[in-house]
Motif scaffolding. Structure first.
Motif, PDB file in Angstrom:
ATOM      1  N   PRO A 312       0.962  -1.254  -0.084  1.00  0.00           N
ATOM      2  CA  PRO A 312       0.069   0.075   0.120  1.00  0.00           C
ATOM      3  C   PRO A 312       0.985   1.336   0.048  1.00  0.00           C
ATOM      4  CG  PRO A 312      -0.728  -1.657   1.597  1.00  0.00           C
ATOM      5  CD  PRO A 312       0.703  -1.900   1.037  1.00  0.00           C
ATOM      6  N   THR A 313       0.164   2.194  -0.631  1.00  0.00           N
ATOM      7  CA  THR A 313       1.089   3.497  -0.769  1.00  0.00           C
ATOM      8  C   THR A 313       0.412   4.874   0.088  1.00  0.00           C
ATOM      9  OG1 THR A 313      -0.108   3.981  -2.844  1.00  0.00           O
ATOM     10  CG2 THR A 313       2.008   2.909  -3.022  1.00  0.00           C
ATOM     11  N   GLN A 314      -0.769   4.518   0.428  1.00  0.00           N
ATOM     12  CA  GLN A 314      -1.247   5.580   1.324  1.00  0.00           C
ATOM     13  C   GLN A 314      -0.786   5.898   2.462  1.00  0.00           C
ATOM     14  OE1 GLN A 314      -4.115   7.158  -0.450  1.00  0.00           O
ATOM     15  NE2 GLN A 314      -3.975   5.568  -1.960  1.00  0.00           N
ATOM     16  N   ASN A 315      -0.580   6.973   2.905  1.00  0.00           N
ATOM     17  CA  ASN A 315      -0.218   7.777   4.088  1.00  0.00           C
ATOM     18  C   ASN A 315      -0.898   7.204   5.161  1.00  0.00           C
ATOM     19  OD1 ASN A 315       0.500   9.416   6.210  1.00  0.00           O
ATOM     20  ND2 ASN A 315       1.546  10.770   4.950  1.00  0.00           N
ATOM     21  N   GLU A 316      -0.170   6.700   6.160  1.00  0.00           N
ATOM     22  CA  GLU A 316      -1.008   5.979   7.349  1.00  0.00           C
ATOM     23  C   GLU A 316      -1.875   6.812   8.023  1.00  0.00           C
ATOM     24  OE1 GLU A 316      -0.042   2.710  10.995  1.00  0.00           O
ATOM     25  OE2 GLU A 316       1.623   3.678   9.800  1.00  0.00           O
ATOM     26  N   PHE A 323      -6.793  -4.780   8.195  1.00  0.00           N
ATOM     27  CA  PHE A 323      -6.044  -6.157   7.968  1.00  0.00           C
ATOM     28  C   PHE A 323      -4.936  -5.692   7.024  1.00  0.00           C
ATOM     29  CE2 PHE A 323      -4.567 -10.029   6.388  1.00  0.00           C
ATOM     30  CZ  PHE A 323      -4.784 -10.848   7.314  1.00  0.00           C
ATOM     31  N   SER A 324      -3.685  -5.255   7.603  1.00  0.00           N
ATOM     32  CA  SER A 324      -2.886  -5.085   6.747  1.00  0.00           C
ATOM     33  C   SER A 324      -1.340  -5.000   7.477  1.00  0.00           C
ATOM     34  CB  SER A 324      -2.811  -3.701   5.789  1.00  0.00           C
ATOM     35  OG  SER A 324      -1.565  -3.537   5.047  1.00  0.00           O
ATOM     36  N   ASN A 325      -0.342  -5.681   7.073  1.00  0.00           N
ATOM     37  CA  ASN A 325       0.887  -5.569   7.812  1.00  0.00           C
ATOM     38  C   ASN A 325       1.466  -4.217   7.524  1.00  0.00           C
ATOM     39  OD1 ASN A 325       0.500  -8.816   7.210  1.00  0.00           O
ATOM     40  ND2 ASN A 325       1.552  -8.167   8.941  1.00  0.00           N
ATOM     41  N   ALA A 326       1.157  -3.482   6.566  1.00  0.00           N
ATOM     42  CA  ALA A 326       1.788  -2.244   6.293  1.00  0.00           C
ATOM     43  C   ALA A 326       1.326  -1.074   7.022  1.00  0.00           C
ATOM     44  CB  ALA A 326       1.311  -1.960   4.832  1.00  0.00           C
ATOM     45  N   HIS A 384     -10.819  -0.171   0.459  1.00  0.00           N
ATOM     46  CA  HIS A 384      -9.637  -0.877  -0.432  1.00  0.00           C
ATOM     47  C   HIS A 384      -9.591  -2.263  -0.106  1.00  0.00           C
ATOM     48  CE1 HIS A 384      -5.994  -1.611  -2.898  1.00  0.00           C
ATOM     49  NE2 HIS A 384      -5.478  -2.327  -1.943  1.00  0.00           N
ATOM     50  N   PHE A 385      -9.097  -3.272  -0.887  1.00  0.00           N
ATOM     51  CA  PHE A 385      -8.782  -4.515  -0.564  1.00  0.00           C
ATOM     52  C   PHE A 385      -8.056  -5.150  -1.695  1.00  0.00           C
ATOM     53  CE2 PHE A 385     -13.153  -4.396  -1.956  1.00  0.00           C
ATOM     54  CZ  PHE A 385     -13.283  -5.478  -2.993  1.00  0.00           C
ATOM     55  N   ASP A 386      -7.208  -6.185  -1.353  1.00  0.00           N
ATOM     56  CA  ASP A 386      -6.502  -7.088  -2.722  1.00  0.00           C
ATOM     57  C   ASP A 386      -6.901  -8.417  -2.617  1.00  0.00           C
ATOM     58  OD1 ASP A 386      -4.942  -4.808  -3.556  1.00  0.00           O
ATOM     59  OD2 ASP A 386      -3.698  -5.061  -1.688  1.00  0.00           O
ATOM     60  N   VAL A 387      -7.317  -8.937  -3.627  1.00  0.00           N
ATOM     61  CA  VAL A 387      -7.739 -10.405  -3.882  1.00  0.00           C
ATOM     62  C   VAL A 387      -6.937 -11.154  -4.966  1.00  0.00           C
ATOM     63  CG1 VAL A 387      -9.753 -11.776  -4.571  1.00  0.00           C
ATOM     64  CG2 VAL A 387     -10.014  -9.894  -3.101  1.00  0.00           C
ATOM     65  N   PHE A 388      -6.556 -12.545  -4.378  1.00  0.00           N
ATOM     66  CA  PHE A 388      -5.786 -13.397  -5.380  1.00  0.00           C
ATOM     67  C   PHE A 388      -6.837 -14.507  -5.099  1.00  0.00           C
ATOM     68  CE2 PHE A 388      -2.987 -16.701  -6.342  1.00  0.00           C
ATOM     69  CZ  PHE A 388      -2.003 -16.199  -7.259  1.00  0.00           C
ATOM     70  N   ILE A 389      -6.891 -15.170  -6.457  1.00  0.00           N
ATOM     71  CA  ILE A 389      -7.736 -16.429  -6.533  1.00  0.00           C
ATOM     72  C   ILE A 389      -6.693 -17.500  -6.982  1.00  0.00           C
ATOM     73  CG2 ILE A 389      -9.460 -17.614  -7.606  1.00  0.00           C
ATOM     74  CD1 ILE A 389     -10.959 -15.109  -8.012  1.00  0.00           C
ATOM     75  N   PRO A 390      -6.246 -18.285  -6.090  1.00  0.00           N
ATOM     76  CA  PRO A 390      -5.331 -19.155  -6.415  1.00  0.00           C
ATOM     77  C   PRO A 390      -5.924 -20.453  -7.285  1.00  0.00           C
ATOM     78  CG  PRO A 390      -6.040 -19.948  -4.249  1.00  0.00           C
ATOM     79  CD  PRO A 390      -6.843 -18.598  -4.727  1.00  0.00           C
ATOM     80  N   GLY A 391      -6.258 -20.381  -8.458  1.00  0.00           N
ATOM     81  CA  GLY A 391      -7.296 -21.292  -9.194  1.00  0.00           C
ATOM     82  C   GLY A 391      -7.781 -20.883 -10.448  1.00  0.00           C
ATOM     83  N   ASP A 392      -8.746 -21.503 -11.065  1.00  0.00           N
ATOM     84  CA  ASP A 392      -9.372 -20.625 -12.310  1.00  0.00           C
ATOM     85  C   ASP A 392     -10.263 -19.848 -11.862  1.00  0.00           C
ATOM     86  OD1 ASP A 392     -10.615 -20.623 -14.717  1.00  0.00           O
ATOM     87  OD2 ASP A 392     -11.671 -22.608 -14.836  1.00  0.00           O
ATOM     88  N   VAL A 393     -10.147 -18.582 -12.544  1.00  0.00           N
ATOM     89  CA  VAL A 393     -10.990 -17.427 -12.282  1.00  0.00           C
ATOM     90  C   VAL A 393     -12.331 -17.279 -13.253  1.00  0.00           C
ATOM     91  CG1 VAL A 393      -9.055 -16.333 -11.559  1.00  0.00           C
ATOM     92  CG2 VAL A 393      -9.637 -16.154 -13.899  1.00  0.00           C
ATOM     93  N   ILE A 463      -7.069 -12.929   0.701  1.00  0.00           N
ATOM     94  CA  ILE A 463      -7.454 -11.410   1.010  1.00  0.00           C
ATOM     95  C   ILE A 463      -6.396 -10.775   1.548  1.00  0.00           C
ATOM     96  CG2 ILE A 463      -9.094  -9.605   1.592  1.00  0.00           C
ATOM     97  CD1 ILE A 463     -11.141 -11.700   1.456  1.00  0.00           C
ATOM     98  N   ASP A 464      -6.026  -9.490   1.220  1.00  0.00           N
ATOM     99  CA  ASP A 464      -4.862  -9.054   2.236  1.00  0.00           C
ATOM    100  C   ASP A 464      -5.067  -7.289   2.001  1.00  0.00           C
ATOM    101  OD1 ASP A 464      -2.614  -8.135   3.671  1.00  0.00           O
ATOM    102  OD2 ASP A 464      -1.179  -8.881   2.181  1.00  0.00           O
TER     103      ASP A 464
END
Length: 469
Positions: A312-316, A323-326, A384-393, A463-464
Motif C-alpha cells: 500500500p502507498t497511502q499515508n498511514e 487487516f494489513s501488515n503495512a 480498499h482490498f486486494d484479492v488473489f484467486i489460487p485457481g481458475d478465475v 485477501i490482504d
C-alpha cells in the motif's frame, strides 16, 4: 475464529457448556495403571451407560435425561428435549465421551475405546413429531479434537421407532477414541419437541458395503501454490450402502483418508489432508479410504516463491486499517464470524515472510467484524482490498457489502444500510486490487463486511490489505 482442523468449534464457541458425570458401576482405573491397549466395549447406552463416561451439554443444559417410561427395548432410553425458539438455550446438543477431566481438573477416566473391530455405530430413535435432527455422530474427542469425527446430518425421525446406522469409514484407524456419540439440534420451524434414542452401540454388521469416498466433493481441481503455503484438502465425504439397502452419505474428517502426491518434492501431504508446497512445479494429490480410491483430485501448480500483494502507498495518517501488515490495524477485527446455519466458509489463514494472509476455502459467504463496537469511516471516501484467486478465475464473482447499522447503532434496528460492490472479472495468477467508492452513503456506524461468492464458481481466495482511506 474457526480452525479447519477443529470444525466443531464453530458450534461450541456459541454455546454454554456444562459437564455432567455419567454414573457407572464399574470401578475407577488407577492413575498408575497404563493399559497395553484400550477396551473394545461396544455399548454406549443400552439400559444405562457403559462404564467410564461423561456428558458435556451444549445450549440448554437440561435437554438430556434418562427416560424409564418411553423405551424401544428394556427399561431405559435417552430422552432429548429440544427447546422452542426463544426458550432458554434455544438449542439442544451434547457429547457423550469416555476420558477427559472433571470440572475441578481431576482426571475422571484415562481410557478410550478401541473401535477397530466394528463397522458402524447403530441406534434406534423416535420423536414426538416428524423432524430432522441437525447432526448426530461420534468422534468429538475432548482431549485430542475431532481427528476421527464422523457425522450424519438431517436425520429424519418420526413417531415410530427406527434403526439408524452411522458407518465407521475405516475402523482400523480408530483404536483410541473417546467421543462415542454427539448430537446438535434446534427447534423445527421454531417449535420445540422431544426425541428418544435407545440401544446405542457399536456393531460389527458385515453388511456395510460399497464405500464411495470423495475429496474436493468428487471434483478434479487445479490451484496455484507457493513454496511453504499449506493447502487443505476439503470437500471430504463418503457414501455407504446400509443393511436396509439405502445409500447413505456421511461427513468425515480427512484423517480417515490415505493421501498421496505424484511428486513430494513439489507438494507433500500430511495424514490430516494438509498439502504443503515445497518447490516450483506440478503435483497431483489423490486419496483413498481403506481399499477404495476417492473421487476427486487436486493439481497444484506451484510458481515457487510467494507472490505478495502490492505494498500500500497511502499515508498511514489517512488510513483506517482493518487487516494489513503495512499499517497499524484497529483493534477487534475478526475475519470469520461463522454465521450459522448456512455458512460453509472455512479459514485457512497463513503467514509467509511476516505477511499475514486471509485464506477462505469452501467459500460461499462470510462476515467480518470491523472493530470492537462500530467503526466510524465517515471521513473516508474509499474502501480498499486486494484479492488473489489460487485457481481458475472463469466464472468467479465476488460480492462485497459494507453494512452500516444506522443512527440507532443496532443491527436490524430498521435503519440498516448496505454499501454493495459486485466484482465479475479477475486476473488469473495475480493479485487484484480494488478501490470501492463509498459515495454519499452513511458509514458512521459500520458493523460488518460481508463477502459472498454471488452464486458463482468462486470457492478459494486470498485477501490482504483491507482498509479505508
Amino acid at each position: 475464529m474457526k480452525n479447519i482442523k477443529n470444525n466443531y468449534t464453530k458450534t461450541l464457541g456459541l454455546l454454554s457448556i456444562v459437564f455432567i458425570t455419567v454414573l457407572s458401576c464399574e470401578r475407577d482405573i488407577s492413575d498408575e495403571a497404563v493399559p497395553a491397549s484400550f477396551p473394545s466395549t461396544s455399548e454406549v447406552f443400552l439400559d444405562g451407560f457403559s462404564g467410564g463416561m461423561q456428558y458435556q451439554a451444549f445450549g440448554d443444559i437440561f435437554n438430556f435425561e434418562v427416560d424409564n417410561d418411553v423405551t424401544y427395548k428394556g427399561i431405559a432410553s435417552m430422552r432429548f428435549a429440544v427447546p422452542a425458539e426463544g426458550e432458554t438455550g434455544s438449542f439442544a446438543g451434547g457429547n457423550f465421551f469416555t476420558g477427559g477431566a472433571n470440572p475441578d481438573g481431576s482426571t475422571f477416566y484415562a481410557g478410550a475405546r478401541d473401535l477397530s473391530g466394528f463397522d458402524a455405530l447403530t441406534f434406534w430413535a423416535k420423536s414426538s413429531m416428524p423432524a430432522e435432527i441437525d447432526e448426530v455422530g461420534f468422534g468429538l474427542n475432548p482431549d485430542q479434537g475431532d481427528v476421527f469425527r464422523v457425522s450424519l446430518k438431517n436425520l429424519a425421525v418420526n413417531t415410530n421407532w427406527k434403526k439408524y446406522y452411522i458407518p465407521i469409514p475405516d475402523a482400523s484407524k480408530v483404536t483410541a477414541e473417546q467421543g462415542l456419540f454427539y448430537y446438535f439440534e434446534g427447534p423445527e420451524n421454531g417449535i420445540g419437541y422431544t426425541f428418544w434414542i435407545d440401544e446405542l452401540q457399536f456393531e460389527k454388521l458385515g453388511t456395510i458395503a460399497h464405500g464411495q469416498p470423495l475429496i474436493l466433493n468428487g471434483n478434479d481441481e487445479t490451484t496455484t501454490g507457493f513454496t511453504t503455503v499449506e493447502i487443505p484438502l476439503t470437500g471430504v465425504g463418503a457414501s455407504f450402502n446400509l443393511p436396509n439397502g439405502i445409500n447413505q452419505t456421511i461427513g468425515l474428517t480427512p484423517a480417515y483418508f490415505t493421501f498421496s502426491s505424484s511428486d513430494d518434492s513439489v507438494a507433500s501431504v500430511s495424514d490430516e489432508g494438509i498439502a504443503t508446497v515445497n518447490s516450483a512445479g506440478t503435483a497431483i494429490i489423490t486419496a483413498s479410504l481403506g481399499e477404495f480410491e476417492a473421487q476427486g483430485s487436486l493439481t497444484i501448480e506451484s510458481a515457487g516463491g510467494f507472490l505478495f500483494a502490492p505494498t500500500p502507498t497511502q499515508n498511514e495518517a489517512d488510513v483506517i486499517s482493518l487487516f494489513s501488515n503495512a499499517y497499524t490495524n484497529v483493534p477487534g477485527y475478526v475475519n470469520n464470524l461463522f454465521w450459522e446455519p448456512f455458512q460453509e466458509t472455512l479459514t485457512a489463514d497463513f503467514t509467509i515472510a511476516g505477511d499475514d494472509i486471509i485464506n477462505y476455502i469452501e467459500f460461499n459467504f462470510v462476515g467480518n467484524q470491523l472493530t470492537n463496537g462500530l467503526l466510524d469511516a465517515s471521513e473516508k471516501s474509499t474502501f480498499h482490498f486486494d484479492v488473489f484467486i489460487p485457481g481458475d478465475v472463469a466464472g468467479a464473482q465476488l460480492k462485497v457489502g459494507l453494512r452500516d447499522f444506522g443512527a440507532d447503532g443496532a443491527e436490524g434496528g430498521g435503519d440498516d444500510f448496505e454499501i454493495p460492490m459486485i466484482i465479475t472479472s479477475f486476473t488469473a495468477g495475480a493479485w487484484n486490487s480494488f478501490d470501492m467508492p463509498l459515495g454519499s452513503a452513511n458509514r458512521a456506524n459500520l458493523g460488518f463486511i460481508v463477502w459472498e461468492d454471488n452464486g458463482s464458481t468462486l470457492n478459494n481466495l486470498y485477501i490482504d490489505n483491507i482498509y479505508f482511506y
